[in-house]
Write a protein that holds these residues in place. Sequence first.
Motif, PDB file in Angstrom:
ATOM      1  N   UNK A   1     141.597 -34.214 -23.546  1.00  0.00           N
ATOM      2  CA  UNK A   1     142.235 -33.549 -24.669  1.00  0.00           C
ATOM      3  C   UNK A   1     141.924 -32.052 -24.707  1.00  0.00           C
ATOM      4  N   UNK A   2     140.731 -31.674 -24.260  1.00  0.00           N
ATOM      5  CA  UNK A   2     140.361 -30.266 -24.251  1.00  0.00           C
ATOM      6  C   UNK A   2     141.131 -29.474 -23.194  1.00  0.00           C
ATOM      7  N   UNK A   3     141.481 -30.149 -22.104  1.00  0.00           N
ATOM      8  CA  UNK A   3     142.166 -29.479 -21.001  1.00  0.00           C
ATOM      9  C   UNK A   3     143.684 -29.471 -21.159  1.00  0.00           C
ATOM     10  N   UNK A   4     144.213 -30.484 -21.816  1.00  0.00           N
ATOM     11  CA  UNK A   4     145.667 -30.630 -21.920  1.00  0.00           C
ATOM     12  C   UNK A   4     146.279 -29.762 -23.017  1.00  0.00           C
ATOM     13  N   UNK A   5     145.434 -29.248 -23.905  1.00  0.00           N
ATOM     14  CA  UNK A   5     145.968 -28.473 -25.029  1.00  0.00           C
ATOM     15  C   UNK A   5     145.226 -27.139 -25.154  1.00  0.00           C
ATOM     16  N   UNK A   6     145.907 -26.168 -25.726  1.00  0.00           N
ATOM     17  CA  UNK A   6     145.337 -24.829 -25.900  1.00  0.00           C
ATOM     18  C   UNK A   6     144.490 -24.788 -27.170  1.00  0.00           C
ATOM     19  N   UNK A   7     143.282 -24.227 -27.063  1.00  0.00           N
ATOM     20  CA  UNK A   7     142.379 -24.029 -28.204  1.00  0.00           C
ATOM     21  C   UNK A   7     142.004 -25.331 -28.919  1.00  0.00           C
ATOM     22  N   UNK A   8     142.062 -26.459 -28.205  1.00  0.00           N
ATOM     23  CA  UNK A   8     141.645 -27.728 -28.799  1.00  0.00           C
ATOM     24  C   UNK A   8     142.597 -28.275 -29.834  1.00  0.00           C
ATOM     25  N   UNK A   9     143.713 -27.613 -30.049  1.00  0.00           N
ATOM     26  CA  UNK A   9     144.696 -28.090 -31.024  1.00  0.00           C
ATOM     27  C   UNK A   9     145.834 -28.794 -30.299  1.00  0.00           C
ATOM     28  N   UNK A  10     146.293 -29.919 -30.850  1.00  0.00           N
ATOM     29  CA  UNK A  10     147.351 -30.687 -30.205  1.00  0.00           C
ATOM     30  C   UNK A  10     148.730 -30.048 -30.377  1.00  0.00           C
ATOM     31  N   UNK A  11     148.787 -28.943 -31.086  1.00  0.00           N
ATOM     32  CA  UNK A  11     150.092 -28.323 -31.342  1.00  0.00           C
ATOM     33  C   UNK A  11     150.658 -27.623 -30.114  1.00  0.00           C
ATOM     34  N   UNK A  12     149.797 -27.077 -29.261  1.00  0.00           N
ATOM     35  CA  UNK A  12     150.261 -26.318 -28.087  1.00  0.00           C
ATOM     36  C   UNK A  12     149.746 -26.971 -26.805  1.00  0.00           C
TER      37      UNK A  12
END
Length: 381
Positions: free
Chosen positions: A243-254
């Motif tokens: 989840x940390x690698x797949x999204x920017x800044x730890x947010x699932x929005x980006x």
Amino acid sequence: MFVMSIWGTSLSLSSRSLAIALVLCVTLLYISYSFNACLLASISRSLQQSNLRNLLSLTSTPRNESSSNSSSSNDSATPASNPSNNSSNTTNRSISSVPAAVGIANSSDGSPKYQLLRQPGLRPSRHLPDTLIIGVKKSGTRALLEFIRLHPDVRAAGSEVHFFDRHYQRGLRWYRHHMPYTIEGQITMEKTPSYFVTKEVPQRVYHMNTATKLLIVVRDPVTRAISDYTQAASKKADMKRFEQLAFVNGSYSVVDTTWGPVKIGVYSRYLERWLLYFPLSQLLFISGERLIMDPAYEIGRVQDFLGLKRVVTEKHFYFNATKGFPCLFKSEARSTPHCLGKTKGRNHPHIDPSAIERLREFYRPFNNKFYQLTGINFAWA
């Protein structure tokens, strides 16, 4: 009395002459027999040695393989609709079963070695590939290769050659040297999954041979990304969570579209490049999910696409419930039941369902575009 003495002497001389003549005749016959016997033995040995030399020459590496142009500097784009740019490696070879007179053994690099050729004209040689498995990574490309090479008319390079993406400057002659030996009627195949996503590869393959057939294994891009991450994490103990690698800044929005496991799943972007050079009729798309659940069905489609008789069928497979993966009763390298390597069928780590749902939302428009380009609905959620 004198007359009788002369007569006796004459008889004695005549008997002696007859005996001598008889001895001479027997001697001559013996000499003639011995000479002929030696001559026949010599001829027989010569024939045997000649046959042995011919047999050894058939099984040895061909000395005069046809060379091809190793130049890789011509990078001008040519549309797929132009069929005139044919490669020096002609692939219009008839497909036929391997004759029973051919004995085959596997070498250390996985390529077959022909031990005995009793039929003239079946001398093995190396050819540039007729067919490429170009991707997609972590979708089942290794399984596809191992399953299709059960066919006696398919010979494949034992490992990924990476010619078109890493070693193109070495030239086609170098590439051919990495191909297995084949005889007339057999298909030469190579698998390198990174070909599908590498920008320069479609044009380079086109320059090698415009008639190349391309096999593409695809899988739900979310599941594929998790599988890709799982493989990388198995080699790096301190790797960050998915989840940390797949999204920017730890947010699932980006979604981080620069991260490899996510980026590769945008299949439509890469397919459009290939369709600039190759018509859809030269591409076969294999469902990675169905290759696991029903390998005989997908391999049947591959055999039809390659113009092969359906030799590989359901009798070659069994399902391993522990691995959750199809295994083989026998293969080209082994005659006993076995599964693919330990890296196949790894258990995926737990991923936050919210992250999975966000990724599915991200991929949805790209998946729809891919369905339109291929004419196939893979029904990925």
